[in-house]
Design a protein around this motif. Sequence first.
Motif: not given
Length: 147
Positions: A51-73
């Motif tokens: 459960a922690v491993t799957v969560s870590a992958v999801i957390w990482a993907l959340m970070g990627v969503v926000f960091s790459t969304a900055q490219m829009i600006f």
Amino acid sequence: MKYVRMIRFGVITGTFIGFMSALFFSWLYGANNLYPSSPQFVDQFPNNLTAVTVSAVIWALMGVVFSTAQMIFEVESWSITKQTVLHFITTYTGYTILAILAGWFPLNFWYLLQYSLIFVVVYIIIWSISMYVARRNVRELNQELLK
């Protein structure tokens, strides 16, 4: 290379924030183990480590969503309004899907409505602060140019 750094930053930041949140809430609720999400989420897996491993992958993907969304600006040909709307749609959609997968709230209309309202309010606050800072910087630059 810039985009690799952006993704790496998102993975590290998202994982760190997710882990710290899980740690905080595990302590807050008096758990003896680290719970990466709700007990219902953890119960879907054969053990807590999975459960922690799957969560870590999801957390990482959340970070990627926000960091790459900055490219829009970075698309200078788009208006600030268009950039903001696209950034909002991108982050809201990506984060919402991942939050549901992470078991942070059930797929229920009322929970989704509450979450959406909170997301919109937080987004507006952050956007307002960013616009204030940008306007202040432009004003200061203009004053320097006039000297």
